[in-house]
Design an enzyme around this catalytic site. Structure first.
Site, short mmCIF file in Angstrom:
data_model
loop_
_atom_site.label_atom_id
_atom_site.label_comp_id
_atom_site.label_asym_id
_atom_site.label_seq_id
_atom_site.Cartn_x
_atom_site.Cartn_y
_atom_site.Cartn_z
N HIS A 157 31.30 -49.53 24.78
CA HIS A 157 31.33 -50.24 23.37
C HIS A 157 29.47 -50.54 23.80
CE1 HIS A 157 31.37 -53.68 20.94
NE2 HIS A 157 32.19 -53.98 20.68
N GLU B 101 29.48 -46.89 16.07
CA GLU B 101 29.55 -48.87 16.53
C GLU B 101 28.14 -49.07 15.89
OE1 GLU B 101 33.60 -50.73 16.90
OE2 GLU B 101 32.05 -50.65 18.60
P1 13P Z 1 32.35 -57.17 14.20
O1 13P Z 1 33.68 -55.98 13.00
O2 13P Z 1 32.62 -58.41 14.58
O3 13P Z 1 31.13 -56.71 13.75
O4 13P Z 1 32.91 -56.28 15.80
C1 13P Z 1 32.17 -54.60 15.28
C2 13P Z 1 33.06 -55.07 17.12
O5 13P Z 1 32.31 -54.20 18.24
C3 13P Z 1 34.28 -53.56 17.56
O6 13P Z 1 34.38 -52.92 19.10
#
Ligand code: 13P
Length: 262
Positions: free
Chosen positions: A97, A169
């Site tokens: 992550h 992400e």
């Molecule tokens: P947010 O949706 O709060 O930006 O977080 C996304 C995330 O880190 C999912 O792993």
């Protein structure tokens, strides 16, 4: 229709009681959504995992861990072993992550060790990748994603593709200070990701769902889910209320079905 994936990472929020309440409510709220059409998963804190496992039906909500060590046991103070996750019946683990990479300094080589270890233990790795704002500025997002995938999946047998999930992400889009990525930008990056996965694994790469995460909210979920290369949404803040998450999921599935004529 293709299966749509919806999940949430609870990060360092919600203790045992809040996690239990949340999971029970989410399971109840979403019980009439066909699981053939949707895979729902939640990734709570480590301390909540044992109670989480006993309070929710794994057919309805899959539970995952937020991280793990690549070693089975040893002198690794503060780490959680894949054997400990196995003991709890956990079958999903998030690896790499953005907060692990950027706050705790994890590298692609470490993520690769973790991916290998998870697969060895029959735990599905959800490898998270994403470029920083700076890398985006220099126009190297595609190269960064390709590198994260090539190292993250180094020496992984293509037969394992059925056991792997990927989440895109972008670092600049995550959290309270994040800017949501546009659906067009995400589609473009997912195409790059799918191309790189195909280079790594060949045809088997088709089996890997690629999810988007980063400030997903009720205002952008519909546009995102309509993009052909987006297989699901990995949500943070907007999913931490069970009613709100249920609403977002239903709306997204409804929009998807209406637009694709299901
Ligand atoms: P947010 O949706 O709060 O930006 O977080 C996304 C995330 O880190 C999912 O792993």
């Amino acid at each position: 229709m293709k299966k749509l994936y919806f999940g949430s990472n609870l990060k360092m929020y919600k203790g045992i009681q809040d996690t239990e309440k949340y999971l029970k409510k989410l399971e109840e709220n979403t019980k009439n959504i066909n699981r053939e059409e949707m895979e729902l998963f939640i990734i709570p804190s480590y301390t909540s995992l044992p109670e989480a496992v006993s309070c929710c039906d794994s057919q309805m909500i899959k539970l995952g861990a937020q991280n793990m060590c690549w070693e089975d046991q040893g002198q690794f103070t503060g780490e959680i072993s894949p054997c400990m996750l196995e003991e709890l019946g956990i079958k999903l683990v998030m690896i790499g992550h953005s907060e692990r990479r950027h706050v705790f300094g994890e590298s692609d080589i470490e993520e690769n060790r973790k991916v290998k270890s998870a697969l060895r233990h029959g735990i599905r790795p959800l490898l998270c990748i994403g470029e920083t704002a700076e890398e985006k500025k220099y126009g190297i997002s595609g190269e960064i994603l390709r590198q994260q995938l090539k190292i993250g999946f180094y020496e992984i047998d293509p037969e394992e593709c059925k056991n792997i999930w990927v989440a895109y992400e972008p670092v600049w889009s995550i959290g309270v200070n994040g800017t949501p990525a546009t659906a067009e930008y995400v589609q473009k990056m997912h195409m790059e990701i799918k191309k790189a996965l195909r280079e790594i694994f060949g045809d088997n790469a088709e089996q890997i769902p690629v999810l988007y995460g980063g400030s997903v909210n009720p205002g952008n979920a519909d546009q995102l889910i309509l993009q052909p290369a987006i297989d699901g949404l990995f949500v943070g803040r907007a999913a931490w209320d069970a009613d709100a998450f249920d609403k977002l999921i239903r709306q997204a599935i409804h929009t998807y079905k209406r637009n694709k004529n299901y």
